[in-house]
Design a protein around this motif. Structure first.
Motif, PDB file in Angstrom:
ATOM      1  N   LEU A   1     -19.218  20.627  -0.997  1.00  0.00           N
ATOM      2  CA  LEU A   1     -20.652  20.859  -0.814  1.00  0.00           C
ATOM      3  C   LEU A   1     -21.432  19.537  -0.894  1.00  0.00           C
ATOM      4  CD1 LEU A   1     -22.717  23.117  -0.397  1.00  0.00           C
ATOM      5  CD2 LEU A   1     -22.856  23.369  -2.876  1.00  0.00           C
ATOM      6  N   ILE A   2     -21.083  18.696  -1.860  1.00  0.00           N
ATOM      7  CA  ILE A   2     -21.748  17.392  -2.000  1.00  0.00           C
ATOM      8  C   ILE A   2     -21.490  16.530  -0.769  1.00  0.00           C
ATOM      9  CG2 ILE A   2     -21.739  15.238  -3.321  1.00  0.00           C
ATOM     10  CD1 ILE A   2     -21.090  16.997  -5.809  1.00  0.00           C
ATOM     11  N   ALA A   3     -20.236  16.525  -0.297  1.00  0.00           N
ATOM     12  CA  ALA A   3     -19.899  15.724   0.886  1.00  0.00           C
ATOM     13  C   ALA A   3     -20.658  16.215   2.113  1.00  0.00           C
ATOM     14  CB  ALA A   3     -18.388  15.770   1.130  1.00  0.00           C
ATOM     15  N   ALA A   4     -20.737  17.539   2.280  1.00  0.00           N
ATOM     16  CA  ALA A   4     -21.448  18.093   3.440  1.00  0.00           C
ATOM     17  C   ALA A   4     -22.924  17.731   3.394  1.00  0.00           C
ATOM     18  CB  ALA A   4     -21.269  19.606   3.475  1.00  0.00           C
ATOM     19  N   SER A   5     -23.546  17.863   2.229  1.00  0.00           N
ATOM     20  CA  SER A   5     -24.961  17.507   2.088  1.00  0.00           C
ATOM     21  C   SER A   5     -25.178  16.028   2.367  1.00  0.00           C
ATOM     22  CB  SER A   5     -25.445  17.853   0.678  1.00  0.00           C
ATOM     23  OG  SER A   5     -26.763  17.393   0.469  1.00  0.00           O
ATOM     24  N   THR A   6     -24.266  15.188   1.881  1.00  0.00           N
ATOM     25  CA  THR A   6     -24.404  13.750   2.098  1.00  0.00           C
ATOM     26  C   THR A   6     -24.330  13.408   3.582  1.00  0.00           C
ATOM     27  OG1 THR A   6     -23.440  13.298  -0.077  1.00  0.00           O
ATOM     28  CG2 THR A   6     -23.424  11.499   1.526  1.00  0.00           C
ATOM     29  N   VAL A   7     -23.351  13.962   4.274  1.00  0.00           N
ATOM     30  CA  VAL A   7     -23.205  13.682   5.705  1.00  0.00           C
ATOM     31  C   VAL A   7     -24.416  14.195   6.486  1.00  0.00           C
ATOM     32  CG1 VAL A   7     -21.861  14.238   7.766  1.00  0.00           C
ATOM     33  CG2 VAL A   7     -20.689  13.618   5.643  1.00  0.00           C
ATOM     34  N   LEU A   8     -24.876  15.401   6.169  1.00  0.00           N
ATOM     35  CA  LEU A   8     -26.003  15.999   6.894  1.00  0.00           C
ATOM     36  C   LEU A   8     -27.304  15.223   6.682  1.00  0.00           C
ATOM     37  CD1 LEU A   8     -25.320  19.813   6.338  1.00  0.00           C
ATOM     38  CD2 LEU A   8     -25.151  18.529   8.476  1.00  0.00           C
ATOM     39  N   HIS A   9     -27.416  14.540   5.561  1.00  0.00           N
ATOM     40  CA  HIS A   9     -28.628  13.754   5.315  1.00  0.00           C
ATOM     41  C   HIS A   9     -28.489  12.306   5.770  1.00  0.00           C
ATOM     42  CE1 HIS A   9     -29.716  17.105   2.562  1.00  0.00           C
ATOM     43  NE2 HIS A   9     -30.939  16.728   2.831  1.00  0.00           N
ATOM     44  N   VAL A  10     -27.317  11.715   5.535  1.00  0.00           N
ATOM     45  CA  VAL A  10     -27.175  10.284   5.781  1.00  0.00           C
ATOM     46  C   VAL A  10     -27.082   9.961   7.269  1.00  0.00           C
ATOM     47  CG1 VAL A  10     -25.649   8.285   5.460  1.00  0.00           C
ATOM     48  CG2 VAL A  10     -26.210   9.754   3.525  1.00  0.00           C
ATOM     49  N   LEU A  11     -26.384  10.773   8.053  1.00  0.00           N
ATOM     50  CA  LEU A  11     -26.256  10.460   9.475  1.00  0.00           C
ATOM     51  C   LEU A  11     -27.612  10.436  10.186  1.00  0.00           C
ATOM     52  CD1 LEU A  11     -22.939  12.259  10.519  1.00  0.00           C
ATOM     53  CD2 LEU A  11     -23.338   9.842   9.997  1.00  0.00           C
ATOM     54  N   PRO A  12     -28.483  11.461  10.018  1.00  0.00           N
ATOM     55  CA  PRO A  12     -29.822  11.357  10.616  1.00  0.00           C
ATOM     56  C   PRO A  12     -30.616  10.186  10.065  1.00  0.00           C
ATOM     57  CG  PRO A  12     -29.355  13.623   9.988  1.00  0.00           C
ATOM     58  CD  PRO A  12     -28.267  12.778   9.400  1.00  0.00           C
ATOM     59  N   LEU A  13     -30.434   9.897   8.779  1.00  0.00           N
ATOM     60  CA  LEU A  13     -31.151   8.771   8.172  1.00  0.00           C
ATOM     61  C   LEU A  13     -30.763   7.460   8.858  1.00  0.00           C
ATOM     62  CD1 LEU A  13     -31.772   8.260   4.396  1.00  0.00           C
ATOM     63  CD2 LEU A  13     -30.847   6.371   5.733  1.00  0.00           C
ATOM     64  N   LEU A  14     -29.479   7.284   9.135  1.00  0.00           N
ATOM     65  CA  LEU A  14     -29.038   6.064   9.802  1.00  0.00           C
ATOM     66  C   LEU A  14     -29.563   5.984  11.232  1.00  0.00           C
ATOM     67  CD1 LEU A  14     -25.344   5.816   8.519  1.00  0.00           C
ATOM     68  CD2 LEU A  14     -27.348   4.559   7.732  1.00  0.00           C
ATOM     69  N   LEU A  15     -29.679   7.121  11.905  1.00  0.00           N
ATOM     70  CA  LEU A  15     -30.245   7.120  13.261  1.00  0.00           C
ATOM     71  C   LEU A  15     -31.706   6.690  13.236  1.00  0.00           C
ATOM     72  CD1 LEU A  15     -28.676  10.384  14.756  1.00  0.00           C
ATOM     73  CD2 LEU A  15     -28.121   8.017  15.338  1.00  0.00           C
ATOM     74  N   VAL A  16     -32.461   7.189  12.263  1.00  0.00           N
ATOM     75  CA  VAL A  16     -33.868   6.787  12.145  1.00  0.00           C
ATOM     76  C   VAL A  16     -33.962   5.301  11.792  1.00  0.00           C
ATOM     77  CG1 VAL A  16     -36.013   7.137  10.846  1.00  0.00           C
ATOM     78  CG2 VAL A  16     -34.632   9.099  11.521  1.00  0.00           C
TER      79      VAL A  16
END
Length: 297
Positions: free
Chosen positions: A12-27
């Motif tokens: 769950l922690i890994a999924a939340s991290t990926v779902l937040h960090v990938l869009p953050l890196l795109l921005v």
């Protein structure tokens, strides 16, 4: 059941991290490509919002999957658009999660001073970079003795980071001890405090000097674990019964706000005296929070 719990929580922690960090890196990439300073500043709010959302999910998991209670005491209201220097004692990686849970969306997004090597942490290293976390070399005395020019690099890194924050609501976080408390480190230092290591005043002095009037208060945070210093595994395993946190909002004394810590011996002595007095108060507060018979943190 514990291995299954740890596996599911980690997933769950890994999924939340990926779902937040990938869009953050795109921005962050979009921000780097934009020609307008106004548009780049607008991206800062989006990046901060994504980071706060990720911390919010972590806080939700804390509430949903653990029985850990936070006993929080504050002596003044907090400002979402404030400009703070946050100082805290440091015993465990859990400290960071405690600080994020206590302060998320109540003060500006906290930036930590990080070891430069942490930029290589998968996903998170790039996320910290995108969020303008300051990365520090933290050179040893032996390295500086061999290459004296290294002594000024962290000072310049601090100044560059603080220049970015002067015009924005910000909370700059500093673990003043520079490392996590352990009985072995405490004994090696011969620290005059019962539950703290000696404070390292230089980083605090450089932040105050670089920010000038850009900071309006210090948030002095004391974190105590009645059950003893925990690990992240203890938190995930629901083995931390209680965390006690006290937040004291302190004015920044004029006599330490401006001065040359590096070259002015008299100013450095005054600053260290102020820092040591603050740490003595914190040591006494930790004793009160834990009680005389509590295990050493």
């Amino acid at each position: 059941m514990l291995p299954l719990r740890l596996f599911l929580l980690s997933l769950l922690i890994a999924a939340s991290t990926v779902l937040h960090v990938l869009p953050l890196l795109l921005v962050a990439l979009l921000k780097a490509l934009l020609p307008s300073e106004r548009l780049r500043r607008a991206c800062n709010g989006v990046l901060t919002g994504m980071a706060e959302s990720w911390i919010g999910v972590n806080g939700w998991m804390w509430d949903r999957f653990t029985q850990t209670r936070i006993d929080l005491g504050e002596d003044a209201p907090l400002a979402r658009n404030g400009h703070y220097l946050v100082l805290a004692n440091h015993q465990s990686w859990v400290d960071i999660l405690v600080l994020q849970k206590v302060f998320n969306r109540r003060i500006p997004f906290m930036r930590f001073f990080l070891k430069r090597q942490l930029i290589w942490v998968p996903l998170l290293g790039l996320a910290w970079w995108a969020l303008d976390f300051p990365f520090m070399g933290r050179y040893t005395p032996k390295q500086i003795a061999k290459r004296p020019e290294l002594a000024g690099r962290d000072i310049e890194s601090t100044r560059r980071a603080c220049e970015k924050f002067r015009a924005l609501p910000v909370a700059i976080m500093n673990f003043v001890e520079g490392t996590r408390f352990t009985p072995a480190k405490h004994a090696a230092q011969g620290a005059p405090y019962r539950r703290l290591l000696k404070p390292k005043s230089g980083g605090v002095a450089f932040v105050l000097d670089a920010m000038g009037d850009g900071l309006h208060a210090i948030l002095d945070v004391s974190i105590a674990y009645p059950g003893g210093s925990p690990t992240l595994l203890d938190l995930l395993s629901d083995r931390i019964p209680e965390v006690r946190v006290r937040v004291r909002q302190r004015a920044i004394p004029d006599e330490i706000l401006r001065g040359d810590y590096q070259h002015d011996r008299a100013f450095r002595a005054r600053f260290q005296q102020w820092m040591n007095a603050l740490w003595s108060e914190k040591d006494a507060e930790l004793a009160t929070l834990l009680g005389d018979d509590a295990p050493r943190a």
